[in-house]
Structures are given as C-alpha cells and as structure tokens.
Design an enzyme around this catalytic site. Sequence first.
Site, PDB file in Angstrom:
ATOM      1  CE  LYS A  38       2.937  -7.789   1.676  1.00 43.25           C
ATOM      2  NZ  LYS A  38       2.477  -6.431   2.024  1.00 43.25           N
ATOM      3  NE  ARG A 109       4.790  -6.931   5.605  1.00 42.61           N
ATOM      4  CZ  ARG A 109       5.679  -7.816   5.150  1.00 42.61           C
ATOM      5  NH1 ARG A 109       5.977  -8.901   5.871  1.00 42.61           N
ATOM      6  NH2 ARG A 109       6.245  -7.644   3.980  1.00 42.61           N
ATOM      7  N   GLY A 118       2.704  -1.683  -3.686  1.00 43.40           N
ATOM      8  CA  GLY A 118       2.621  -0.283  -3.294  1.00 43.40           C
ATOM      9  C   GLY A 118       1.228   0.326  -3.347  1.00 43.40           C
ATOM     10  CG  MET A 120      -4.083  -2.147  -1.026  1.00 42.26           C
ATOM     11  SD  MET A 120      -4.943  -3.656  -0.666  1.00 42.26           S
ATOM     12  CE  MET A 120      -3.700  -4.859  -1.026  1.00 42.26           C
ATOM     13  NE  ARG A 359       6.284  -9.147  -5.017  1.00 43.94           N
ATOM     14  CZ  ARG A 359       6.051  -7.980  -4.430  1.00 43.94           C
ATOM     15  NH1 ARG A 359       5.020  -7.826  -3.631  1.00 43.94           N
ATOM     16  NH2 ARG A 359       6.829  -6.954  -4.644  1.00 43.94           N
ATOM     17  CG  HIS A 481      -5.261   0.255 -43.667  1.00 41.63           C
ATOM     18  ND1 HIS A 481      -4.085   0.874 -44.003  1.00 41.63           N
ATOM     19  CD2 HIS A 481      -5.507  -0.666 -44.631  1.00 41.63           C
ATOM     20  CE1 HIS A 481      -3.646   0.369 -45.142  1.00 41.63           C
ATOM     21  NE2 HIS A 481      -4.492  -0.569 -45.550  1.00 41.63           N
ATOM     22  CB  SER A 807     -10.864 -19.354 -44.651  1.00 33.24           C
ATOM     23  OG  SER A 807     -10.030 -18.514 -43.892  1.00 33.24           O
ATOM     24  CB  CYS A 874      -7.822 -15.977 -42.748  1.00 33.33           C
ATOM     25  SG  CYS A 874      -9.378 -15.447 -43.465  1.00 33.33           S
ATOM     26  CE1 TYR A 894      -6.078 -21.407 -42.304  1.00 32.58           C
ATOM     27  CE2 TYR A 894      -6.849 -23.575 -43.017  1.00 32.58           C
ATOM     28  CZ  TYR A 894      -6.817 -22.200 -43.176  1.00 32.58           C
ATOM     29  OH  TYR A 894      -7.523 -21.608 -44.195  1.00 32.58           O
TER      30      TYR A 894
HETATM   31  P1  ADP Z   1       4.300  -3.830   0.221  1.00 30.91           P
HETATM   32  O1  ADP Z   1       3.221  -4.801   0.023  1.00 30.91           O
HETATM   33  O2  ADP Z   1       3.960  -2.467  -0.265  1.00 30.91           O
HETATM   34  O3  ADP Z   1       5.628  -4.342  -0.256  1.00 30.91           O
HETATM   35  P2  ADP Z   1       5.070  -4.629   2.871  1.00 30.91           P
HETATM   36  O4  ADP Z   1       3.987  -5.111   3.756  1.00 30.91           O
HETATM   37  O5  ADP Z   1       5.903  -5.652   2.235  1.00 30.91           O
HETATM   38  O6  ADP Z   1       4.454  -3.636   1.806  1.00 30.91           O
HETATM   39  O7  ADP Z   1       5.967  -3.666   3.738  1.00 30.91           O
HETATM   40  C1  ADP Z   1       6.940  -2.834   3.184  1.00 30.91           C
HETATM   41  C2  ADP Z   1       8.258  -3.017   3.872  1.00 30.91           C
HETATM   42  O8  ADP Z   1       8.169  -2.810   5.261  1.00 30.91           O
HETATM   43  C3  ADP Z   1       8.823  -4.402   3.759  1.00 30.91           C
HETATM   44  O9  ADP Z   1       9.484  -4.582   2.538  1.00 30.91           O
HETATM   45  C4  ADP Z   1       9.788  -4.443   4.910  1.00 30.91           C
HETATM   46  O10 ADP Z   1      11.016  -3.872   4.537  1.00 30.91           O
HETATM   47  C5  ADP Z   1       9.113  -3.580   5.928  1.00 30.91           C
HETATM   48  N1  ADP Z   1       8.468  -4.438   6.915  1.00 30.91           N
HETATM   49  C6  ADP Z   1       7.218  -4.946   6.895  1.00 30.91           C
HETATM   50  N2  ADP Z   1       7.005  -5.722   7.977  1.00 30.91           N
HETATM   51  C7  ADP Z   1       8.157  -5.712   8.689  1.00 30.91           C
HETATM   52  C8  ADP Z   1       8.572  -6.343   9.902  1.00 30.91           C
HETATM   53  N3  ADP Z   1       7.770  -7.151  10.573  1.00 30.91           N
HETATM   54  N4  ADP Z   1       9.817  -6.102  10.322  1.00 30.91           N
HETATM   55  C9  ADP Z   1      10.645  -5.291   9.637  1.00 30.91           C
HETATM   56  N5  ADP Z   1      10.316  -4.671   8.494  1.00 30.91           N
HETATM   57  C10 ADP Z   1       9.082  -4.886   8.025  1.00 30.91           C
HETATM   58 MG    MG Z   2       6.624  -5.881   0.230  1.00 27.39          MG
END
Ligand code: ADP
Ligand code: MG
Length: 915
Positions: A38, A109, A118, A120, A359, A481, A807, A874, A894
């Site tokens: 990220k 984040r 989702g 962490m 990503r 099997h 083989s 084989c 092969y």
């Molecule tokens: P995850 O890794 O679980 O996707 P994120 O760090 O991407 O978590 O955060 C989840 C959501 O929170 C993002 O998709 C975004 O919509 C919102 N978010 C995160 N940082 C910001 C920010 N600086 N401003 C506005 N929304 C944010």
């Molecule tokens: Mg995200």
Amino acid sequence: MPNSHANEESAAAKKYIYSFAGGAAEGDASMKNLLGGKGANLAEMANIGLPVPPGFTLSTEVCAYYYDHQKTYPANLFETEIPAALKKVEDYLGKKFGDPENPLLVSVRSGARASMPGMMDTILNLGLNDKTVEGLARKSGNPRFAWDCYRRFVSMYGDVVLDLKPADKKQIDPFEEILEQKKQELGIHLDTELGVDDLKDLVGKYKKAILEKTGKTFPENPEEQLRGAISAVFNSWNNERAIVYRKLNHIPGWWGTACNVQAMVFGNMGEDCGTGVAFTRDAATGDNIFYGEFLMNAQGEDVVAGTRTPLKIEQLAQEKPAIYNQLEEIRSILEKHYRDMMDIEFTIENDKLFMLQCRVGKRTGLAAIKIAVDMYNEGLIDEKEVLRRIEPEQLNQLLRPVFDLKEKKAAIDSGRLLATGLNAGPGAATGRVYFNADDAMEANARGEKVILVRIETSPEDIKGMNAAEGILTERGGMTSHAALVARQMGKVCVAGCGTLRIDYKAGEMRVAGKDIVIKEGEYISIDGTTGEVIAGEVKTKNSEILEVLIDKTLDPADAPTFRIYNQLMQWADKYRKLNIRTNADQPDQAEIAITFGAEGIGLCRTEHMFFGGDRIDAMREMILADDIAGRKVALDKLLPYQRDDFYGLFKAMGSRPVTVRLLDPPLHEFLPHTDAEIDDLAGKIGKTSAEIKARIESLHEFNPMLGLRGCRLGILHPEIIVMQVRAIIEAACRIKQEGQEIVPEIMVPLVSTVKELEITSEVIHKTARSVISEQGVGVKYLVGTMIEVPRAAITSDQIAQAADFFSYGTNDLTQMGLGMSRDDSGQFLPIYQQQEIFARNPFESIDIDGVGRLVSISAKEGRSVKPDLKLGICGEHGGDPATVEFCHKTGLNYVSCSPFRVPIARLAAARAALL
Ligand code: ADP
Ligand code: MG
Ligand code: MG
C-alpha cells in the site's frame, strides 16, 4: 514474529519514515519490502502525478523493531520524526493536527508486502475530539458530517485500538448494537438518515460503552490517539485472522507490516462526495471494461459493508461525468504505468477525486489469460511476460466443464450444499448417484448421467469411473486412486469427503451432522474445482476450448477464449525445451491428449487393459493356472485383446513415441473378492470355488507394494512378458504395414538391479526378434526401464548399460524414497504439512531435496555411460508445475502427465525455460 538483525548503532541512524506529501514521494513501487504494498504504491501514484492525499509510511522495519523490543519504538520516532513528517502534511494542506480551529485528520492504515485484504486494521478520522469536532463542523459548515466522522472514529478506535471488536463473528460489536438500537428508536434504516443530535448522542453512548467495557476513558489527545492507532496496526500483524491468512498463503511472519498515516479526504460530506473501488478490467472475465462500484455520501468500508447497495461505476458517468472521465484517464495511466490490471480505491470530496490505493488486481484464471494476451496485443507486454504472468494451474479453469454459476449459487442458497471435500479433479459434474461400478455402467448404458460414489476406489472401479461424469469418495487424498485416475480420464472428482457416510448395503449415503439421505439413483452435483457436493441437479456445460477441440461443435472463429488459449500455447511451445507426453492407455484418451498437444505417450499402463468384458476372466484364469501350460492357454486368450489395444493406441498416436510398461501390479489385484464372484468364475474356468479361494490365499502378501510385482512377475513367469511383447510388436508390424512409422518403447517396471533388466531384456529381445522375422516387417523398438526404486537410481551407471531409456516413476520412487505409503499417508500427511515437515505434499509435487536428488544422481550417472540416454518422468508429478521446472533444470527430455494436464505442463515447461 518479525526479527530484525540490525544492531543498535545502525538502528539509531536508520530512516524509518518515508513521506509522500506533495508531488514527489520518498518511496516508490519498487520498495514494497520496506513500505508494504500500500505504502509503495501510494508513493508511486504520487510520483506519477495522481491525486493522492499526502501522508507518510512507517516502514516494516519499525514493525520489526517493535516486535524485537517488547513493543517499543526506535528512539525519537514519536518525539521528533513523526512530528516532522506530520508537519510536511500540515504545511501542504494548511491544516494542523489537533488544531481546534482547522484540524488535520488522518487515517492510520496497515499494509504488508503482499496484500492481505481485510486481515489487518485501519482507523479513519483520527485526530477528532470534543474540540476539534467543533472546528471541523465550523470549517466545513457541515456539523452533521463532522459528527458522523467523530462517531465513526470513536467506534473504530474502540474496536481496533481498545480491542472491543469481538473476535468471534457471531458476537455483536458493542458499537453496532448501540447504533442499531438508535436506528430502531428512530424508526430509520440508513446511517445517512441520522441527524446531528443523533450522532452526538451516539458519540456519548460509544464513549460510555468504552469506559464501561475497558475501564479506560476515550483519549481526547490526538498524539495519544496516533500512538495507539500505530501500535494497533502493528499488533494487527499478529491477530489470529492475519496469522491464519499468512499460513494459508505462505507469507512469513518476519515480514511485518508497514503503517501508513495519511491525510483524510471525505466521501461523507454530502451528495457531491463519495467513495468507491474498481478494477481496471473485469477480474472475472478479463474483459477490457472498467469494473467497479461506488456510493455517494459514504466513507471507507461503506461500499463493501452491504448496508447500502453500491452503484455500478457506469452510473458515475451519468451522475458525475467529469469525475468519471478523470477516473477513466487514471485507469489508463495506471495500466500503462504498471502494465497490468489494477485494483483501485478512490474517494470523491466535494467533486474532487482522490486516489487512496492501487495494487495489481486478483483475478480468475480465465481473466489472467485474457488480460495478458490482450495486453500483448495492446503493446504493453511481450510474449515472454505473458507466459511469466500466467500460473499454469490457472489454465485448468479454461478446460473444465463448468456449472452455470447462477444455478449453483441458487442451489447453495437454498441449503443444498451437502459437504465439501478435496478438489481432486477440477470441473463440474451432475448426475445420479451409484455406489458401484457395475450399476454405474448399467445406468450409463441406459443413458443416465452418473456420479460414482465410493468409500474409495480401486482398479476394478475403472469401468464405472469411465461411465461416470464424476467421482466422489469418502476417503483418499489428492493423489488417491480415485483422484489420479479421474485426472487421467479428465473426470470431475471430489475425494476424501470425510463427512459422508456411505452405506453400500443400504444403497444410500448420509452426511454427518445433517438430516439428509441420498439414495441410489438420486441426483447430486459435484464441483471438482471447489470440492463442493450439492444435492440435486445443477446445470453444467463444456468449456469453450473443449467444444472446439474435442466436441468439434464450435468453430474457432466463434470461440474467442479458444483463440487466446491457442495463442498462449503457441508461445509456450516456442520457448519450452521439454517435450510433453501423456499417460494414456486408451485410444480416446490418446486422441484427447494429442488435441491438447501431447507429443507421445510416456506411460501406457497395460494392466488397465485387463479389466474390460471377458478379459478379466482370461486374466484370472492365467493367474489361477496351476502350471505354465495352463497359463499359456489363458495368455493366448489375452493376446488378441492386447494386440488390438496396442494397435488402437499406436494408430491414435500417429508416429509419436509410445512407452508401454509391462505388467506391474501384484496379481491379487485382479482376483475376485466376493463369494458370488468366485463361484461365477469357478464355473467359467473349470475350477472349484475352494481351489480358487486357496489360490487367492496363497497369493496373499503382507506388503503387496514390495512383493511380487513389477519385473519380478516376469522373472517368475516369463510367458507373461512373451505375450505382452508379442502383442506390442505384432501391433507395430501391422501399423508399419499400413505405412505408419512407430517405434514402441518397451518399459520394464520396478527394476532395482541391472541383472533384473538384463534377464528381462533377453526375453523381450528374443520375442521381438522372432515376431519381426515371422512377420517380415522391419520394426524398430527400444527397451528401457522405470527408475522407481532408490537402488536403481543410485546404480544408474550400471543400469544404463542395459537400457535405451529411463523413465522416472516418481510415485513409487517417492513411496520408497520416503518409506511412506501413498495410500496410507492420509493419516499423517495433513499434520506433516501443518508442521511444515514438507512444504508440499510429496506425492503431488516432487520432494526436490530427496527424491529429486535421486533423480538427478540417476540422470547424471546414466548419462555418464550413455550421453544420449533418453530421460523422462511419468509419475503423477509430471503435471505439477514445480516438478516440471525441476525436470527442466535436471535436463530431462520429457515429462508425461494425464491428458488434461498437457496444456498445463506445456506452459510450465515454457516458464521454466524463461526463468
Ligand atoms: P484495507 O487494507 O483493508 O483495504 P485500507 O487501509 O485500504 O484498508 O482502508 C480501508 C478504506 O478506508 C479505504 O478503502 C478507504 O476507503 C478508506 N480510507 C483509508 N484512508 C483514507 C483516507 N486518508 N481518506 C479517506 N478514506 C480513507
Ligand atoms: Mg484498501
Ligand atoms: Mg511404479
């Protein structure tokens, strides 16, 4: 646990924080290890001029330090470094963190090297307290918005930092509960319907709940909030969810996560605000369309939370054309820049677009292939890159019959999912349940679609398996099997479905813990791609590629997926060095393999030819014979069958090489089991049931795998070899007379000493020579051996003297090399894998260090005597991409695999050559 090996001195001077405030960032996309995915991509997007809210990343080294030092931080991090990084953000935006008049709010984040969606934690709107919320309200002129942020923040902080989020999904989050109650009181459904006073009330109640449940007051001090949130992000690296996810995805614990602190932008300020997620192409089909969802007046996870139904991205084109066009432009910039399909997160604040994440997007096998080939055509990547990007296993998804997805979902939603087993043979199958091979065949002959359901399968079930659309077993693993034969036949298979309770006598099956009985003749559907077993019928259809290649019902011109597949295979063939053969013993299997690109047969198992019709009777007569004369009588009956089988197979293969393995399994596998079967046989071959039983008794072995089998059979009963070789050479002569060139490769199984091979070869040569002179046709043939006993592997210089080819029979070589029976390994292998004793199941992917070493030693020794010695593999491993890579590196000629894995092996071989 993260573990940094840096010493204290250098740690003091280390750079821990990387800013992305303003146009230029200190990091870039190449720094994922340090900044997490990220953070690295936020920096990259800032660098290429995309609108990214400013912020900074605490590197993964901070996480490592944190865990190495009893959850403390490097000196000065919070005292000077973070304030300095914050200041850059403040200066850039003209706001101040904690300022009661014009507060800067941030998100904190998580973000590791590999995306762990989702798993962490992330906290939004940090920096709000009773004072700053008023400042935000005044500054924005929108008190409702300010208080909405505040109540979101307090609940997130309570959940994540103060640990109030219940670990168990069934328990209710305390803040959710309060919110629900409030909505009920007000008689409203949506968060957006809450007014300022309601939100204020909620904030008060949330804080009270925090105090009650934790004994702590909610921290009003923004610095304290920030420190708490950063620690929570680092702690979330080791929450249970994240650990489980890492295990499943082979992500090492020492990587750690980075932590991003980023200025908030607000999608919840009103109707000219919003937030969304999108893929730059369709992640399911690969189509080059912008695919995404958004919600106006929303923040963060609202889009995916499911409380309000998000809108399709096309709708944004109508509602906010300018923003939509800008997004389209960014979509194109990102794809050109990353040369891949991207997954993005964005927010709109007062009609202004901000990018919050990008990503490389996850995708189905179909999409992966389509996108790569399309990107080649668009000039974004070259053909080698196309090959590198596609995991060979992904091809599977293109080849298998498929369920109509809508129908399957409806079936599952209506409670028809019975159980989930191992996805042993991918694809979809639906049909009536039969519990034994004969019933399955009869039903099939009546025109029914059949699912053969067995506790486990054995060679006698082959005919039934052949008649079935799919096979379901209660016991056995991915290389049982059932699984092995199903894959060779291209049948759908769900194996080892342990919750089934199959009752042959009653002709029914039950599911543990469920009040369901499926009786013989009732419909079930099995998904060999996911392992799901569903009651009743679910519609299936053949994949497009099969419709072109095998059914011939579709013109390639009308089959875009086929054309992509074909293009991919042409590129694979251009780069691969390995030849790809197939394991097949029936002409129809051979034909399918050829359409998939097989260049020969690497393993024809002759024993599979002894089961059909009255062959099995002749076979049993041969085994039960009292002397050579009796055996010869029976073998003479088998000879025409074998000859026709080989003729059919050779014919199907054209001039491609065919390796025929002489009879291998222990004889008792062919004998009858039940009294009825024994009585029936007695009548046919003029013996008493008692005599037959006595003979069966005398053939009993304690360890059949290590008993009278393989070349040992032929050394005891050379007449078996004579019959088989005669059949092979006669068939070859006939083929040659018809103007086709065939050089059969006769393979001796289970050799451990050169002497065994010499004795057997002598019988082979003598027989072959006499057939050739009888027929007067100049057929050439080769004699080689399987290397599947460790002794053979390490004496390969001797064995090579007597062999034209080797083989590697890696199934037995693994069993004997590891001293581990494949069929009994189900008891302990799962635990072995859990404890990482083996990284992968050694019966699926070759154990490179051990069994692989036996292969390399053998290859080297063999070629030291015969530099041109032809080498192949084989075992079931032949279709495993990691094993194919190993074979490429070891210099084999092969690999041979089941017909439906041929395309996978072709791609794997090309990728190995491109490494
Ligand atoms: P995850 O890794 O679980 O996707 P994120 O760090 O991407 O978590 O955060 C989840 C959501 O929170 C993002 O998709 C975004 O919509 C919102 N978010 C995160 N940082 C910001 C920010 N600086 N401003 C506005 N929304 C944010
Ligand atoms: Mg995200
Ligand atoms: Mg073997």
